[in-house]
Write a protein that holds these residues in place. Sequence first.
Motif, PDB file in Angstrom:
ATOM      1  N   THR A  63      19.155  72.640   9.629  1.00 37.11           N
ATOM      2  CA  THR A  63      18.596  71.626  10.530  1.00 37.11           C
ATOM      3  C   THR A  63      19.649  71.043  11.460  1.00 37.11           C
ATOM      4  O   THR A  63      19.448  70.957  12.669  1.00 37.11           O
ATOM      5  CB  THR A  63      17.999  70.446   9.718  1.00 37.11           C
ATOM      6  N   ILE A  64      20.792  70.677  10.881  1.00 36.79           N
ATOM      7  CA  ILE A  64      21.718  69.849  11.664  1.00 36.79           C
ATOM      8  C   ILE A  64      22.926  70.608  12.194  1.00 36.79           C
ATOM      9  O   ILE A  64      23.457  70.260  13.251  1.00 36.79           O
ATOM     10  CB  ILE A  64      22.153  68.597  10.848  1.00 36.79           C
ATOM     11  N   HIS A  70      20.878  67.728  19.790  1.00 36.70           N
ATOM     12  CA  HIS A  70      21.330  66.948  20.944  1.00 36.70           C
ATOM     13  C   HIS A  70      22.641  67.550  21.464  1.00 36.70           C
ATOM     14  O   HIS A  70      22.946  67.500  22.643  1.00 36.70           O
ATOM     15  CB  HIS A  70      21.526  65.487  20.561  1.00 36.70           C
ATOM     16  N   ARG A 153      30.835  57.512  26.023  1.00 35.59           N
ATOM     17  CA  ARG A 153      29.757  57.279  27.004  1.00 35.59           C
ATOM     18  C   ARG A 153      30.300  57.494  28.412  1.00 35.59           C
ATOM     19  O   ARG A 153      29.652  58.136  29.247  1.00 35.59           O
ATOM     20  CB  ARG A 153      29.188  55.861  26.870  1.00 35.59           C
ATOM     21  N   GLU A 159      23.929  58.563  23.833  1.00 34.84           N
ATOM     22  CA  GLU A 159      23.937  57.912  22.514  1.00 34.84           C
ATOM     23  C   GLU A 159      23.518  58.887  21.398  1.00 34.84           C
ATOM     24  O   GLU A 159      24.123  58.926  20.339  1.00 34.84           O
ATOM     25  CB  GLU A 159      23.000  56.703  22.547  1.00 34.84           C
ATOM     26  N   ILE A 162      26.296  61.284  20.604  1.00 31.00           N
ATOM     27  CA  ILE A 162      27.365  60.635  19.837  1.00 31.00           C
ATOM     28  C   ILE A 162      26.918  60.511  18.379  1.00 31.00           C
ATOM     29  O   ILE A 162      27.673  60.797  17.453  1.00 31.00           O
ATOM     30  CB  ILE A 162      27.706  59.255  20.438  1.00 31.00           C
ATOM     31  N   ALA A 163      25.654  60.102  18.201  1.00 31.57           N
ATOM     32  CA  ALA A 163      25.112  59.966  16.847  1.00 31.57           C
ATOM     33  C   ALA A 163      25.171  61.304  16.121  1.00 31.57           C
ATOM     34  O   ALA A 163      25.625  61.385  14.975  1.00 31.57           O
ATOM     35  CB  ALA A 163      23.673  59.447  16.896  1.00 31.57           C
ATOM     36  N   GLU A 164      24.740  62.370  16.788  1.00 30.11           N
ATOM     37  CA  GLU A 164      24.740  63.684  16.137  1.00 30.11           C
ATOM     38  C   GLU A 164      26.161  64.136  15.828  1.00 30.11           C
ATOM     39  O   GLU A 164      26.402  64.759  14.789  1.00 30.11           O
ATOM     40  CB  GLU A 164      24.004  64.718  16.995  1.00 30.11           C
ATOM     41  N   VAL A 166      28.549  62.268  14.934  1.00 30.58           N
ATOM     42  CA  VAL A 166      28.928  61.576  13.695  1.00 30.58           C
ATOM     43  C   VAL A 166      28.318  62.278  12.478  1.00 30.58           C
ATOM     44  O   VAL A 166      28.985  62.445  11.453  1.00 30.58           O
ATOM     45  CB  VAL A 166      28.511  60.083  13.739  1.00 30.58           C
ATOM     46  N   TYR A 167      27.050  62.727  12.596  1.00 26.64           N
ATOM     47  CA  TYR A 167      26.444  63.443  11.458  1.00 26.64           C
ATOM     48  C   TYR A 167      27.256  64.702  11.134  1.00 26.64           C
ATOM     49  O   TYR A 167      27.481  65.028   9.967  1.00 26.64           O
ATOM     50  CB  TYR A 167      24.989  63.885  11.735  1.00 26.64           C
TER      51      TYR A 167
END
Lengths: 197, 103
Positions: A63-64, A70, A153, A159, A162-164, A166-167
Motif C-alpha cells: 500500500t505505502i 502522493h 513547502r 502537505e 510531506i506526510a507520506e 514521514v510514513y
Amino acid sequence: MDESSTRPVPKIEVIEDADATGAAAEAYDYWRASSGRTRVPGILKSLSARPDFLKQAVDFSNTIQFSDGHLSRRHKEMIGTYVSFLNRCPYCLDSHALFLKMQGATDHTVTALMEGNLDKAELTGAERALMRYVEIVTEGAYRSTPEDVQKLRDAGWKEEQIAEAVYIIALFAMFNRIANAFGVPVQNYMAMGRMTP
Amino acid sequence: MSDEPKQMLMPDYIRDVSKVGLKIKLIQDADAIGETAKVYDEWRAASGRTQMPGILKCFGYRPDFLRQVMQFSNTVHFSEGHLSRRNKEMIASYVSYLNRCPY
C-alpha cells in the motif's frame, strides 16, 4: 578463510522456507502469490514468529511503499535508500538501492546515496530539501521544527507529500531495526543486479 | 545511595518537544471527507470513542494505510501474543522515552 566463517550469522532464529508449516507456511505462500517470487526475503522471515503480522506487513508495504502515492515510487525508494544508510542497515540498503536503480536513478546517484553523500548525488533542489528533512526526522524526529517543514513547502512539496514522506521514513526506521536486530544476511541484489527469484 | 526510588521528573527536553506543537497539518475530525471520514468513522465505531487520537490523524492523508495501521497495531501491540500486553507496554513506554516522544 572458508565461506562458512565469513557468512554472517543471524542473531535471532527465523523459520526458513523449507521448515515452514501451518500459519507460517501459509503466510509465506501469501507473499509468494502476491509477489510472483519463490524465495521469501530475510526481512519477511524475521516476522515468522507472527504469521498474522507478516501478512499484514506484506499488505501495508504494498500500500505505502511499493506503489505510487502522493510521492512517486522513485522518491519513496530514494527515501528508503537514504534512511537505510543513516540507520546503517546493509540488508535494506542493498535491496532498496536496487529498487531505486530500477526506478531510473543513475548508478552515480544510487552509489552517492548509499554512501550518504548528498553532494555527489544528482538531486533536484526539491529532492535535496527532502533528503535533508529525511536526515532530521531519522536522527531525531523530536528535534524537527515547523521551519524544517516550511522549507519543504517552499521547495514545492505539498502537505500530503510531506506526510507520506514521514510514513516512509518511519516504515524504514521499523524495517531497518528489524533487519539489524535479527542480523538478516544481505541478499547481494546490487552485486547481482537483480532480485532473488 | 538510598533504596528509595527517585521521584520521576519530566526532563526539560520532553517539555520542549511538547511546546513546539503541530508541524505538519493534520486532517482534523471536522475536516475529514471521503475515505478519510469513512476510516475515522470506523475507528469511532470500533473504539466507542468520539475524537480521533492525534497519532491516527497523522495518517489521514492515506486512509487506506491508516486502516492497515489500526489493524496491525491491534494484531501485534494491543493484544496478548508471545509477550503479554503488559510487557509490550513496558517496551513501548521505554522506547518512547528513548526516542523522546511525549505523545
